[in-house]
Design an enzyme around this catalytic site. Sequence first.
Site, PDB file in Angstrom:
ATOM      1  CD  GLU A 330      -2.699  -1.109   2.567  1.00 15.18           C
ATOM      2  OE1 GLU A 330      -4.083  -1.344   2.409  1.00 15.18           O
ATOM      3  OE2 GLU A 330      -2.229  -1.143   3.476  1.00 15.18           O
TER       4      GLU A 330
HETATM    5  C1  ACM Z   1      -2.271  -5.344   4.064  1.00 14.73           C
HETATM    6  O1  ACM Z   1      -3.199  -5.871   4.549  1.00 14.73           O
HETATM    7  N1  ACM Z   1      -1.889  -4.034   3.850  1.00 14.73           N
HETATM    8  C2  ACM Z   1      -0.928  -6.178   3.737  1.00 14.73           C
END
Ligand code: ACM
Length: 509
Positions: A330
């Site tokens: 992310e």
């Molecule tokens: C995640 O759940 N951001 C790896």
Amino acid sequence: MRVTHLAVAAFLALPLAATAADAGPGPEPLPISLTSVLPAVASATPTSARFRLNEATTIAAGAGALPVADLLAAAWRPATGFPLPISTTTDTNTIRIGLGEPVDSEAYRLEITEEVIDLRASTTAGLVNGVQTLRQLLPPEIESSTVQNRQWTVPGGLIEDRPRFAYRGAMLDLARHFHTPDEVKRYIDQISRFKINHLHLHLSDDQGWRIRIDGWPRLTEVGGAEGTGVRGIGGGYLTEADYRDITAFAAERNVTIVPEIDMPGHVNAAQVAYPELTCDGVAPRPRIDIRVGYSSLCAGKEVTYRFAEDVIRELAAMTPGPYLHIGGDEAHSTPHADYLTFQKRVLPLVRKYGKIPIGWQEIAAAGEPGTVVQYWNREVDLPEHAGRFILSPADKTYLDMQYDLLTPGGLHWAGTTEVDDAYSWDPGRLLPHVPEERVLGVEAPLWSETLRDLGDIEFLAFPRLVAIAELGWSPRSDWDSFRRRLGTYGPRWTRQGVRYYSSPRIPWS
Ligand code: ACM
């Protein structure tokens, strides 16, 4: 009108009836036997023999097996009240624990006759696995912390057992809410009973930094202070001594700690502590909300790599296990070219300090050979060439997803996950281009945005984590067998004071 009503009622009754049948009284609870163990053993041959534990029973530990003998004795002394002395002489009325065959590193052979219990493995890891099986062969009262006045009888036969996958993991997020070393150790003790052999600790994120790094002390002075964590509840951090104590406690239970520092995103707490880690040098405000994707290290500044190398070097030096996880998920505010520049410099640093790098699936884009890729999200691209995998599909393994929309705690961005959802998939066939040989194993992450205490952890983890443990260990899955075996485990958790979710899908005894 009436007919319509009835038709609607009948229509509605169908799914309800199906659920009720699912949830109903179900089959009789299973008796304790070699085939009631969780996760299911690879091969069991029961006999009518019974080993009776009594005042005079001894444990005979062969060379190298003493810590495993201690683990068993400590588990069984409180409820039996028996002394269970550990010696090196073998006799009858003895539990023999010894290194020898079988050869697979985590495999074990457990034979129970009237006279002896004989546990063999070629490694202490295999012996610990055998002890965890043996513990489930005494009734739930064995989990009591005070002496229970009853017979202690182990059913006879032979178990030959080995894991399907080498890596069977759980993850705990200490960043969004700090969990104390004692809470982490209690979780390790619980997960190890199901032969989970890795605990991944998510040690840094936007809301907090939870491991002391000597070269960068403000990371924990600021990022681990009171008021950090989601909603500002849950400050704290691990010192090196805490971390070493946790890794040693875990090792006794065949659990390897996998530390994670998440980079280049999820770094707001580090940037609050050290503003030079931002591109413009300006400190961001501390964050206690649950948004993601807004923070990034600066790929164009040398200080970024000094920071990454110092953290990796110190963390690698405190970590006995082979892996170091560097996150990589992310990173929505890191330009893609910068992301690649960053990972191509940082992944080799993990190797430089003797560890195998693991990253969330986004890291596969860097194409760095030897990196273990942790799959989590089917919405995120995954290059076909990526090497070895740990599988954590969010809609199956994320323990912070609610069981249903009415159960307390957790989130539901990946949907809700009842126990049968967590159980109903095959790690060998999840990703079409990844054959089973490239699957290192499975992991069930537990993110802490909504967690406060150990009860919250246990409620979300149990019983779903056992489903993931069985998919990782057992050669085949069978929902009906699993739900019946799981039903017999409830009284064990009750005796231990574990707050588990009594799913209506399970015939609890
Ligand atoms: C995640 O759940 N951001 C790896």
